[in-house]
Scaffold this motif. Sequence first.
Motif, PDB file in Angstrom:
ATOM      1  N   MET A  19       0.703  -1.049   0.092  1.00 42.51           N
ATOM      2  CA  MET A  19      -0.039   0.017  -0.010  1.00 42.51           C
ATOM      3  C   MET A  19       0.889   1.404  -0.073  1.00 42.51           C
ATOM      4  SD  MET A  19      -2.829   0.818   2.824  1.00 42.51           S
ATOM      5  CE  MET A  19      -3.912  -0.267   2.395  1.00 42.51           C
TER       6      MET A  19
ATOM      7  N   GLU B 240      -3.065  -4.282   3.496  1.00 42.80           N
ATOM      8  CA  GLU B 240      -1.798  -5.215   4.122  1.00 42.80           C
ATOM      9  C   GLU B 240      -2.339  -6.450   5.109  1.00 42.80           C
ATOM     10  OE1 GLU B 240       0.889  -6.991   4.392  1.00 42.80           O
ATOM     11  OE2 GLU B 240       1.619  -5.382   3.449  1.00 42.80           O
TER      12      GLU B 240
ATOM     13  N   HIS C 227      -3.658  10.800   6.800  1.00 43.53           N
ATOM     14  CA  HIS C 227      -4.348   9.445   6.174  1.00 43.53           C
ATOM     15  C   HIS C 227      -5.510   9.073   7.267  1.00 43.53           C
ATOM     16  CE1 HIS C 227      -1.041   8.209   3.435  1.00 43.53           C
ATOM     17  NE2 HIS C 227      -0.247   8.808   4.231  1.00 43.53           N
TER      18      HIS C 227
ATOM     19  N   GLU D 275      -8.475   7.378   5.369  1.00 40.57           N
ATOM     20  CA  GLU D 275      -8.424   5.857   5.258  1.00 40.57           C
ATOM     21  C   GLU D 275      -8.130   5.121   6.416  1.00 40.57           C
ATOM     22  OE1 GLU D 275      -4.204   3.391   3.740  1.00 40.57           O
ATOM     23  OE2 GLU D 275      -4.504   5.639   3.155  1.00 40.57           O
TER      24      GLU D 275
ATOM     25  N   SER E 167      -6.518  -1.662  10.587  1.00 39.03           N
ATOM     26  CA  SER E 167      -5.781  -0.371  10.872  1.00 39.03           C
ATOM     27  C   SER E 167      -4.705  -0.519  11.552  1.00 39.03           C
ATOM     28  CB  SER E 167      -6.939   0.599  11.742  1.00 39.03           C
ATOM     29  OG  SER E 167      -7.208  -0.014  12.832  1.00 39.03           O
TER      30      SER E 167
ATOM     31  N   ARG F 220      -1.971  -1.227   9.001  1.00 39.39           N
ATOM     32  CA  ARG F 220      -1.606  -0.048   8.106  1.00 39.39           C
ATOM     33  C   ARG F 220      -0.825   0.884   9.048  1.00 39.39           C
ATOM     34  NH1 ARG F 220       0.194   3.178   4.871  1.00 39.39           N
ATOM     35  NH2 ARG F 220      -0.946   4.537   3.879  1.00 39.39           N
TER      36      ARG F 220
ATOM     37  N   GLN G  24       2.965   0.696   8.416  1.00 43.28           N
ATOM     38  CA  GLN G  24       3.638   1.235   7.686  1.00 43.28           C
ATOM     39  C   GLN G  24       3.819   2.776   7.721  1.00 43.28           C
ATOM     40  OE1 GLN G  24       0.379   0.347   5.008  1.00 43.28           O
ATOM     41  NE2 GLN G  24       1.637  -1.264   3.798  1.00 43.28           N
TER      42      GLN G  24
END
Length: 504
Positions: A1, A27, A105, A108, A206, A209, A212
């Motif tokens: 991502m 992911e 972000h 998202e 979440s 994410r 990352q």
Amino acid sequence: MTATPTAIPTTRADWQALAQALTARLETRAFIDDTFVDAVSGETLATINPATGETLAHVASCDAADADLAVAAARAAYARGDWSRLSPARRKQTLLRLAALMEAHQHELALLDTLDMGKPVSSALGDIDGAIGCLRYTAEGIDKVYGEVAPTGDDSLGLVLREPLGVVASIVPWNFPLMMTAWKIAPALAAGNSVILKPSEKSPLSALRLTQLAREAGLPRGVFQVLPGFGHTVGRALALSMEVDCLAFTGSTGVGKQLMQYAGQSNLKRVYLECGGKSPNLVFADCKNLDQVAWNAAAAIFHNQGEVCIAGSRLLVDNAIRGVFVDKVVEAAKAMQPGDPLDPESFMGAMVDETQYRRVLDYIAKGREEGARLRVGGVAIDGPGYFIPPTVFDGVTPAMTIGREEIFGPVLSVFGFDSEEEAVAMANDSDYGLAAGLWSQDIDRIMRVSRKLHSGQVFVNNWAGPDMTVPFGGVKQSGNGRDKSLHALEEYTELKTVWMALAP
């Protein structure tokens, strides 16, 4: 991502389009020692969209072998010192970068929590804002917590230092996935610990994410790792590990008790628990603006579908106003119906999964069987997904199951009282003590009742209003830990005494 911030969605169609794009690039692997990897066993678990019943993804299902790898990496990172011995100012800079990336972000991240556990996206956005605020507040506090100099004679110097504990395992629930994650990892990381996060198997997306973004922010290798999986496998392994120095947990009281046993069976690691609740909300006859109080009383239980540890699930109302007030609560409940979680106008969403859906419906049936008066709701909504409307029972007594047990769903139990003493006794008649509320204009009563309520938090003329400046936690079987505020930093540090003898 990719790390490209998403466009700002404003309508249901916008969120649906973003969801379609997002689910195509999720992911799903564990994050161990700065690398995304499949579980050692190759096992996966399905994460379900509770609004549709459809599978979102198959996520790595970690177990003891993965826990061993992550613990070893966390211990090595702690020993290297590129985080644990980094200056507080430098750690602050990194965590502030992470907060900025989360803000970039935020839509998202909110959408991932909405898809994973069914909460309305407007509510999820509020959660992400809270998570960002937690990181920023805690980061700014790192270099403002001082050690101590002991009072001694001229021949000695006594220092009290605060050092990181080492390896912290954070086990977080599914109802506020990223906000609870921030409450746990922000103070643990700020203090210099290595952190292993186990998100709920019902809402891992979440957290994955977040890894990352954490790597992009500059957290060193092994300092922050994420192990998706079940509590009885990877969670148990972390709790029994001889190399984990602290467990931070939010979840059920039953699991909290198990974790304390595991700590005793292993290395006597610290265990900080934030567990269940059956919170009383006391409404006295002298309170003002019954319409507004009724709306708040309804929101205190129906927000997040009632899947809230501090939900005001026991409404205690002065019998002098009970009939009128409960009518107003029922009208408020009718305006809080569940809808599509991707619709920004929805107040409630779906129950997290079929298991929780069935559990709540069983409690509703038990309330009817035991003689409580159903005022509104009580019947599941037809169609795909796991939707239950706001449900209000009046005439509940302390002996009834729905009046004592934590339901974790949109079910409100209403009790009546005739005196302040009766209200306090009824409020305290619970195994739990996470939160309590009271509504009154009498300052003397407010002070008396606030002190008499056996609860870690008392909300006066509001519900769940506090910000990051005050601690969050309970007493009795609601646990012993404290999230939020600078007090949370204390839980993730060790006190060390240095005593120096000085030459005359």
